[in-house]
Design a protein around this motif. Structure first.
Motif, PDB file in Angstrom:
ATOM      1  N   VAL A  18       0.800  -1.066  -0.022  1.00  0.00           N
ATOM      2  CA  VAL A  18      -0.106  -0.188  -0.150  1.00  0.00           C
ATOM      3  C   VAL A  18       0.987   1.226  -0.010  1.00  0.00           C
ATOM      4  N   ASN A  19       1.877   1.270   0.832  1.00  0.00           N
ATOM      5  CA  ASN A  19       2.834   2.434   1.064  1.00  0.00           C
ATOM      6  C   ASN A  19       3.470   2.582  -0.518  1.00  0.00           C
ATOM      7  N   SER A  20       3.994   1.546  -1.164  1.00  0.00           N
ATOM      8  CA  SER A  20       4.558   1.754  -2.409  1.00  0.00           C
ATOM      9  C   SER A  20       3.668   2.129  -3.425  1.00  0.00           C
ATOM     10  N   LEU A  21       2.393   1.858  -3.628  1.00  0.00           N
ATOM     11  CA  LEU A  21       1.480   1.973  -4.444  1.00  0.00           C
ATOM     12  C   LEU A  21       1.298   3.566  -4.404  1.00  0.00           C
ATOM     13  N   ARG A  22       1.241   3.897  -3.104  1.00  0.00           N
ATOM     14  CA  ARG A  22       0.611   5.277  -2.687  1.00  0.00           C
ATOM     15  C   ARG A  22       1.737   6.238  -3.128  1.00  0.00           C
ATOM     16  N   LEU A  23       2.900   5.600  -2.981  1.00  0.00           N
ATOM     17  CA  LEU A  23       4.237   6.578  -3.440  1.00  0.00           C
ATOM     18  C   LEU A  23       4.077   6.702  -4.889  1.00  0.00           C
ATOM     19  N   ALA A  26       1.637   6.409  -6.695  1.00  0.00           N
ATOM     20  CA  ALA A  26       0.535   7.249  -7.314  1.00  0.00           C
ATOM     21  C   ALA A  26       0.603   8.811  -7.328  1.00  0.00           C
ATOM     22  N   VAL A  27       1.112   9.103  -6.321  1.00  0.00           N
ATOM     23  CA  VAL A  27       1.828  10.700  -5.986  1.00  0.00           C
ATOM     24  C   VAL A  27       2.741  11.056  -6.789  1.00  0.00           C
ATOM     25  N   GLY A  46       6.885   7.737   5.953  1.00  0.00           N
ATOM     26  CA  GLY A  46       5.367   7.226   5.514  1.00  0.00           C
ATOM     27  C   GLY A  46       4.432   7.288   6.594  1.00  0.00           C
ATOM     28  N   ASN A  50       1.209   8.632   9.004  1.00  0.00           N
ATOM     29  CA  ASN A  50      -0.115   9.136   8.786  1.00  0.00           C
ATOM     30  C   ASN A  50      -0.300  10.558   8.192  1.00  0.00           C
ATOM     31  N   MET A  61       1.642  15.370   4.689  1.00  0.00           N
ATOM     32  CA  MET A  61       1.814  14.768   3.362  1.00  0.00           C
ATOM     33  C   MET A  61       3.197  15.277   2.404  1.00  0.00           C
ATOM     34  N   TYR A 100       6.162  12.648   1.679  1.00  0.00           N
ATOM     35  CA  TYR A 100       6.547  12.341   0.209  1.00  0.00           C
ATOM     36  C   TYR A 100       7.309  13.350  -0.861  1.00  0.00           C
TER      37      TYR A 100
END
Length: 319
Positions: free
Chosen positions: A102-107, A109-110, A174, A176, A183, A187
């Motif tokens: 989830v963390n990798s996908l969030r990174l 995506a951003v 990473g 919350n 954010m 990131y």
């Protein structure tokens, strides 16, 4: 129209090639990890372990079985969604990977949300005003960025934004992100590093794709009929360059697969790449293999989607 030229047949053909490639890659990943130096049982038990204890642990872990049978069992488990059990933590690999993924996908995506619009605007603009000062400046910038590896970009980002200016933390945990400032702190550094490399590749490939379409006879005819340069590019060239641009975006984003390993390690970002690096140091083979397959599936998915978009957007195949 021949069967081999039908869009749905070409899409199915690409999907079949992707599945076959994934099987070959899984074979390479499994046996490449088998070549890693060191014995997992000896590492877990320590140097003082007796040969009997090592042999017993190898038998309990199934390491005494032939490599081919272990590969087939591992592949069958992957098909069923079973990634195995971590040797070191004695926890299901899926549980270990879940939160990190989830963390990798969030990174990713951003990074995509930042890099893709910037790269497309600069690439299309450079093609629209080809030969101008803007085009030359964008070309010099992209070549300069491509020439610098990810770890150097990350090091310079830490030096400038953390050491000299003190604006951002050197590490990204990473945490919350309940506010915009949180954010940015979490990131900003990884996204800046990844966006530099990804955007540079995307700009060059987008520019080349649009210029190639501009040079076609029907676009030149629109220009001769009095169409403005912006209308010529946006209304005539760009729709027909959708396939090559999709390939450019997919190929550029595929650099995230390799770049994220370096970035997550340097910034201590808790993603799949950082988990994989830690697993290599402990010879946790099921975890290494699962993380490697996640990266391979991500890369193949991007390339296959790009091919499918190129096929479906080809006007000659829609006739």
């Amino acid at each position: 129209m021949q069967l081999s030229n039908l869009p749905w047949f070409l899409v199915l053909q690409r999907l079949g090639i992707a599945v076959l490639t994934l099987i070959i890659v899984s074979f390479a990943v499994f046996f490449a990890t088998e070549l890693l130096p060191g014995d997992v049982a000896e590492i877990l038990l320590g140097q003082a372990a007796t040969p009997e204890a090592v042999a017993g642990l190898r038998a309990a872990m199934g390491l005494d079985e032939p490599a081919v049978s272990r590969f087939l069992g591992w592949l069958a488990g992957l098909v069923q969604g079973d990634m195995g059990t971590s040797y070191v933590n004695n926890i299901e690999v899926a549980d270990l990977v879940g939160g990190r993924l989830v963390n990798s996908l969030r990174l990713a995506a951003v990074t995509t949300a930042v890099s893709v619009p910037i790269a497309l605007c600069l690439g299309i603009g450079a093609a629209m005003w080809r030969g101008s000062l803007f085009d030359r400046a964008v070309t010099v910038m992209t070549i300069s960025v491509i020439s610098v590896p990810e770890f150097m970009v990350a090091t310079l980002a830490v030096l400038v934004f953390s050491v000299w200016l003190g604006w951002l933390p050197a590490l990204s945990f990473g945490a919350n992100v309940d506010s915009l400032s949180a954010m940015l702190k979490a990131y900003a550094m990884p996204v800046i590093t990844l966006s530099f490399v990804v955007s540079a590749q995307m700009i060059r490939m987008t520019r080349a794709a649009v210029i190639d379409t501009i040079n076609t006879p029907y676009v030149e005819m629109a220009l001769l009929k009095g169409a403005s340069r912006s209308r010529m590019v946006l209304r005539h060239a760009l729709p027909n360059a959708l396939g090559p641009i999709a390939n450019a975006v997919a190929l550029s984003l595929s650099y995230l697969v390799g770049g994220v390993i370096i970035v997550e390690t340097i910034f201590n970002y808790p993603g799949v790449a950082k988990l994989m690096v830690d697993a290599v140091s402990t010879r946790d083979l099921p975890l290494i293999q699962s993380c490697a397959m996640i990266f391979c599936v991500s890369y193949l998915t991007l390339i296959t989607l790009a091919d499918m978009i190129a096929i479906l957007s080809n006007p000659r195949l829609r006739q």
